[in-house]
Scaffold this active site. Structure first.
Site, PDB file in Angstrom:
ATOM      1  N   GLY A   1      34.419  43.362  38.781  1.00 18.13           N
ATOM      2  CA  GLY A   1      34.303  44.372  37.737  1.00 18.13           C
ATOM      3  C   GLY A   1      33.099  45.269  37.963  1.00 18.13           C
ATOM      4  O   GLY A   1      32.685  45.530  39.093  1.00 18.13           O
ATOM      5  N   SER A   2      32.476  45.702  36.859  1.00 19.33           N
ATOM      6  CA  SER A   2      31.476  46.776  36.935  1.00 19.33           C
ATOM      7  C   SER A   2      30.172  46.405  37.614  1.00 19.33           C
ATOM      8  O   SER A   2      29.389  47.295  37.957  1.00 19.33           O
ATOM      9  CB  SER A   2      31.191  47.309  35.522  1.00 19.33           C
ATOM     10  N   THR A   3      29.885  45.103  37.810  1.00 19.47           N
ATOM     11  CA  THR A   3      28.694  44.778  38.602  1.00 19.47           C
ATOM     12  C   THR A   3      28.821  45.335  40.012  1.00 19.47           C
ATOM     13  O   THR A   3      27.820  45.617  40.677  1.00 19.47           O
ATOM     14  CB  THR A   3      28.467  43.254  38.672  1.00 19.47           C
TER      15      THR A   3
END
Length: 619
Positions: free
Chosen positions: A330-332
């Site tokens: 995801g956004s990491t």
């Protein structure tokens, strides 16, 4: 003529007889004189019985010399059938003292074999009771049993040993050759019937103890991380919570958590996730792990499990999800996309983008987490807001070839080399198969899978100036007297990204925590950088998420980097809301502990506080 022939025949036979006799005498002389020592030894061996003595396994210590795995003196009980004089007495004594079924003991005692093991890992007090009975044919030999003083601490890292003290999983099996040592033996003389000869001294070959292993883990940091992870596991009724804390400069792992952990001293007892927490005493706020069954299985239901089901449950319990499993980050992962864009020079901090709440790529409408959209924003703001449309545009600018080039530089197509067994590796699209939709989703961390350790290693290179380190636990080994035997070294790849890119990324990721979606990861007095993520698990639409936060401190010169993943939290599941505060709690304990002084006071924080919209904290 016949008489002459007969005399010749007798002469030949006599000559042959004399020759054969002479050969026999020579051979006998050779055996009795020249080979006497050899055959004497062979004869003795026919009447020697050997019993093995286990070597003391090397201890495992944390970086400060705190014992994590040691040895407890126990005994091994066996019988030698030929030496038993009172069979019924032996059977009754063994079954009563060792609490074994009499039929099982009888079968072993009556077996006409050289030696039958009755039971291993017998407590010394119990073994002493058998010694005092003076039972002919019953052997009580000293032994060692692995003992873990902290029970469940770092269970999925340390691993455990089997009945013969051999490593089964974790560091115990990874460093087996160094920890195991060399067994010794006891030789006793017996007669032709296998009975030990009285007044004959035993021949004893002493075992050689294994070497001690010192690892980079810090017990106190591990405890801080486990306590924080267990707290959020309970609060969010999550399936599991995983944490890794590491030095980004050299790859030394300070802590690795996978709660619920299991009791290393009872590794075959399944742990219950749903009934994990019980009060340690009436009115106490202390929570402890209760060893029962796995994932809500009752005691009655556990009894109904067949052998394979039980083994599958145990394998799952022993699994280290930080390295054995992959997930969509995801956004990491946006920190990787941002790094690639800066490396390729296709974006500047002041470049502007538009976010109406979605982006149409080919025939797909891909949404932003903020349904109303972020409007016009710069690249810097796009990272702070964790805006998907911005990163889809950035990914398109980088392009497939350059994106994959940077993935390779950051080690995302290879195992990290961490010194634990069973490490998985990434699951990526073939480069030639990546089209616009795949590139768009990969740019914000979807449609591929990596391990948490791979992400942490890549992030370390991004913030440490561009060195790709090897995550590891092993530091050095010592002998039983504490003398160093071997110091481990690990490969590094320098300059995988430009130092200027690293400096820029540290500033951007600090802004994410100071002003953006990672604001709940702030730590009073410290400069912290980081990135949040809320990734939906496959299949899409199942309502299951992994909430995560990757953080490091101090932001300008990181000494520690960590990642927390909350698997399938119930209720609010946004990484910025539930994962970032856990990292903040851990850092608030760990940073002072490792000697990092605060940059500013809590009062300074209040003066510079910036209000953050809740919608901007969901990632």
């Amino acid at each position: 003529m016949t008489k002459i022939y007969t005399r010749k025949k007798i002469f030949v036979v006599a000559l042959l007889f004399i020759l054969v006799l002479a050969l026999l005498v020579v051979r006998l002389g050779y055996l009795m004189i020249a080979k006497s020592d050899y055959y004497l030894k062979k004869a003795e061996n026919l009447h020697e019985r050997e019993r093995s003595i286990k070597a003391k396994r090397g201890n495992i210590y944390d970086r400060n010399g705190v014992e994590l795995a040691g040895n407890k003196p126990v005994c091994s009980i066996s019988v030698i059938h030929a030496q038993i004089k009172e069979e019924e007495r032996v059977i009754k004594a063994l079954s009563d003292v060792l609490l074994l079924d009499e039929s099982v003991v009888r079968k072993k005692v009556e077996a006409n074999t050289i030696r039958e093991k009755i039971k291993s890992n017998v407590e010394k007090e119990t073994a002493d009771r058998l010694r005092e009975m003076n039972l002919d044919g019953v052997m009580v030999d000293e032994d060692y049993k692995r003992f873990y003083p902290y029970n469940s601490l770092a269970s999925k890292v340390l691993g455990f040993t089997g009945s013969d003290n051999q490593g089964i999983v974790g560091l115990e099996v990874m460093y087996e050759s160094m920890l195991a040592g060399t067994p010794g033996s006891i030789l006793t003389l017996t007669d032709a019937h296998g009975i030990e000869i009285e007044n004959e001294a035993e021949s004893r070959l002493e075992p050689i103890a294994g070497n001690n292993l010192y690892i980079s883990m810090d017990v106190n940091i591990q405890k801080y991380a486990e306590q924080a992870a267990t707290k959020v596991l309970k609060a969010k009724q999550a399936k599991r919570v995983s944490v890794v804390m590491m030095n980004p400069q050299n790859g030394e792992i300070y802590a690795m958590v996978n709660v619920p952990e299991y009791n290393l001293n009872e590794p075959y007892t399944l742990v219950d996730v749903e009934n994990l927490y019980v009060k340690s005493s009436p009115g106490s706020d202390t929570e402890v792990v209760q060893s029962v069954n796995l994932e809500g299985t009752s005691r009655e239901e556990e009894k109904k499990l067949n052998g394979q089901d039980k083994q599958d449950a145990l394998n799952n319990q022993w699994r280290n999800f930080c390295i054995n499993d992959t997930y969509e980050p995801g956004s990491t992962f946006k920190l990787v996309t941002a790094t690639a864009a800066l490396e390729e020079g296709v974006v500047h901090l002041t470049d502007t983008f538009s976010c109406p709440g979605f982006r149409v790529v080919e025939d797909r409408k891909i949404r932003c987490h903020k349904v109303a959209g972020h409007g016009i924003e710069t690249f810097r703001e796009g990272l702070m807001n964790s805006c998907n449309p911005v990163f889809m545009d950035v990914g398109a600018r980088v392009g497939v070839s350059n994106m994959y080039k940077n993935y390779r530089k950051l080690g995302l197509f290879e195992k990290t080399g961490v010194d634990l067994p069973g490490e998985a590796t990434s699951i990526m699209h073939r480069e030639e198969n990546v089209q616009a939709v795949e590139l768009a989703t990969m740019s914000f961390g979807q449609s591929f899978q990596i391990t948490p350790m791979q992400l942490l290693r890549a992030a370390s290179a991004v913030v440490n100036g561009g060195t790709l380190v090897t995550p590891h636990f092993g530091m050095y080994t010592t002998d039983k007297d504490g003398e160093k035997i071997k110091t481990f070294s690990y490969p590094e790849k320098e300059h995988v990204i430009e130092e200027s890119t690293s400096d820029m990324m540290k500033e951007l990721l600090e802004a994410v925590v100071a002003e953006g979606s990672g604001s709940k990861g702030q730590v009073a007095g410290y400069r912290v950088g980081g990135k949040t993520a809320t990734s939906e698990k496959l299949p899409r639409g199942n309502g299951k998420y992994i909430s995560s936060f990757l953080g490091f401190a101090p932001a300008d010169n990181p000494k520690i980097i960590g990642i927390i993943m909350i698997d399938e939290p119930v209720g609010i599941y946004y990484g910025g809301t539930i994962a970032a505060p856990v990292m903040s709690e851990m850092f608030s304990n760990i940073l002072p502990y490792i000697g990092i002084e605060a940059d500013f006071t809590e009062e300074d924080l209040k003066k510079s506080a910036i209000a953050v919209d809740f919608e901007d904290t969901v990632e």
